[in-house]
Design a protein around this motif. Structure first.
Motif, PDB file in Angstrom:
ATOM      1  N   GLU A  63       0.811  -1.212   0.000  1.00  0.00           N
ATOM      2  CA  GLU A  63       0.000   0.000   0.000  1.00  0.00           C
ATOM      3  C   GLU A  63       0.846   1.264   0.000  1.00  0.00           C
ATOM      4  OE1 GLU A  63      -2.515  -0.343   3.404  1.00  0.00           O
ATOM      5  OE2 GLU A  63      -3.584  -2.061   2.592  1.00  0.00           O
ATOM      6  N   ALA A  64       2.073   1.140   0.395  1.00  0.00           N
ATOM      7  CA  ALA A  64       2.952   2.306   0.465  1.00  0.00           C
ATOM      8  C   ALA A  64       4.250   1.979  -0.262  1.00  0.00           C
ATOM      9  CB  ALA A  64       3.240   2.660   1.928  1.00  0.00           C
ATOM     10  N   ASP A  65       4.803   2.983  -0.889  1.00  0.00           N
ATOM     11  CA  ASP A  65       6.037   2.794  -1.645  1.00  0.00           C
ATOM     12  C   ASP A  65       7.234   3.090  -0.747  1.00  0.00           C
ATOM     13  OD1 ASP A  65       7.644   2.237  -3.810  1.00  0.00           O
ATOM     14  OD2 ASP A  65       7.567   4.288  -4.583  1.00  0.00           O
ATOM     15  N   TYR A  66       7.341   2.298   0.324  1.00  0.00           N
ATOM     16  CA  TYR A  66       8.444   2.463   1.270  1.00  0.00           C
ATOM     17  C   TYR A  66       9.436   1.331   1.098  1.00  0.00           C
ATOM     18  CZ  TYR A  66       5.011   5.417   3.726  1.00  0.00           C
ATOM     19  OH  TYR A  66       4.073   6.355   4.049  1.00  0.00           O
ATOM     20  N   ASP A  67      10.680   1.617   1.414  1.00  0.00           N
ATOM     21  CA  ASP A  67      11.695   0.584   1.398  1.00  0.00           C
ATOM     22  C   ASP A  67      11.440  -0.360   2.578  1.00  0.00           C
ATOM     23  OD1 ASP A  67      14.218  -0.712   0.732  1.00  0.00           O
ATOM     24  OD2 ASP A  67      14.961   0.241   2.574  1.00  0.00           O
ATOM     25  N   PRO A  68      11.174  -1.641   2.320  1.00  0.00           N
ATOM     26  CA  PRO A  68      10.843  -2.578   3.399  1.00  0.00           C
ATOM     27  C   PRO A  68      11.909  -2.673   4.498  1.00  0.00           C
ATOM     28  CG  PRO A  68      10.339  -3.562   1.277  1.00  0.00           C
ATOM     29  CD  PRO A  68      11.071  -2.280   1.005  1.00  0.00           C
ATOM     30  N   THR A 100      13.961  -0.298   5.473  1.00  0.00           N
ATOM     31  CA  THR A 100      13.896   0.928   6.269  1.00  0.00           C
ATOM     32  C   THR A 100      12.692   0.889   7.203  1.00  0.00           C
ATOM     33  OG1 THR A 100      14.954   2.181   4.493  1.00  0.00           O
ATOM     34  CG2 THR A 100      13.774   3.449   6.167  1.00  0.00           C
ATOM     35  N   VAL A 101      11.539   0.457   6.688  1.00  0.00           N
ATOM     36  CA  VAL A 101      10.335   0.358   7.505  1.00  0.00           C
ATOM     37  C   VAL A 101      10.569  -0.618   8.656  1.00  0.00           C
ATOM     38  CG1 VAL A 101       7.925  -0.402   7.539  1.00  0.00           C
ATOM     39  CG2 VAL A 101       8.762   1.037   5.680  1.00  0.00           C
ATOM     40  N   LEU A 102      11.176  -1.754   8.363  1.00  0.00           N
ATOM     41  CA  LEU A 102      11.452  -2.737   9.415  1.00  0.00           C
ATOM     42  C   LEU A 102      12.371  -2.150  10.480  1.00  0.00           C
ATOM     43  CD1 LEU A 102      11.181  -5.569  10.570  1.00  0.00           C
ATOM     44  CD2 LEU A 102      13.079  -6.265   9.095  1.00  0.00           C
ATOM     45  N   ALA A 103      13.392  -1.424  10.058  1.00  0.00           N
ATOM     46  CA  ALA A 103      14.315  -0.813  11.023  1.00  0.00           C
ATOM     47  C   ALA A 103      13.608   0.228  11.884  1.00  0.00           C
ATOM     48  CB  ALA A 103      15.506  -0.181  10.291  1.00  0.00           C
ATOM     49  N   LEU A 104      12.778   1.055  11.259  1.00  0.00           N
ATOM     50  CA  LEU A 104      12.050   2.073  12.014  1.00  0.00           C
ATOM     51  C   LEU A 104      11.023   1.445  12.953  1.00  0.00           C
ATOM     52  CD1 LEU A 104      11.478   4.694   9.186  1.00  0.00           C
ATOM     53  CD2 LEU A 104      12.969   4.947  11.183  1.00  0.00           C
ATOM     54  N   ALA A 105      10.292   0.445  12.475  1.00  0.00           N
ATOM     55  CA  ALA A 105       9.295  -0.227  13.310  1.00  0.00           C
ATOM     56  C   ALA A 105       9.964  -0.934  14.480  1.00  0.00           C
ATOM     57  CB  ALA A 105       8.492  -1.219  12.470  1.00  0.00           C
ATOM     58  N   THR A 106      11.080  -1.572  14.231  1.00  0.00           N
ATOM     59  CA  THR A 106      11.822  -2.234  15.303  1.00  0.00           C
ATOM     60  C   THR A 106      12.280  -1.219  16.336  1.00  0.00           C
ATOM     61  OG1 THR A 106      12.554  -3.980  13.801  1.00  0.00           O
ATOM     62  CG2 THR A 106      13.841  -3.674  15.811  1.00  0.00           C
TER      63      THR A 106
END
Length: 103
Positions: free
Chosen positions: A41-46, A48-54
């Motif tokens: 749904e979003a054009d985010y780098d997976p 980067t998202v995983l690092a931020l969510a973690t």
């Protein structure tokens, strides 16, 4: 959905928020990011998202741990040998992993 915010605005402009609400918010934001990325749904780098969510979940875990460490010991809990293992957390909800994304 309606909810009454439970925060306190101090005279100096500082905001106090309940720890369980803050950790719940952090875990919810992390979960939404991960779900949106997983579904495309979003054009985010997976990565980067995983690092931020973690990082958000680690902050939430640290807040939980520090709040638990501040709780006074209950009478008779230390060294009573009952081995029950369940203690009242004195209102600290949403402990480590409690509201995080389900994988």
């Amino acid at each position: 959905m309606t909810s009454t915010p439970s925060y306190i605005l101090l005279a100096g402009g500082h905001l106090l928020v309940r720890a369980d609400q803050m950790t719940g918010l952090l875990r919810h934001v992390a979960a939404v990011w991960l779900q949106a990325t997983d579904r495309g749904e979003a054009d985010y780098d997976p990565e980067t998202v995983l690092a931020l969510a973690t990082g958000l979940m680690e902050v939430a875990d640290q807040i939980d741990a520090e709040c638990i460490a501040l709780l006074p010991p209950k009478d008779g809990v230390e060294g009573d040998g009952d081995g029950g293992g369940e203690e009242d957390a004195g209102g600290v909800e949403g402990g480590a992993g409690g509201d995080g994304p389900q994988g």
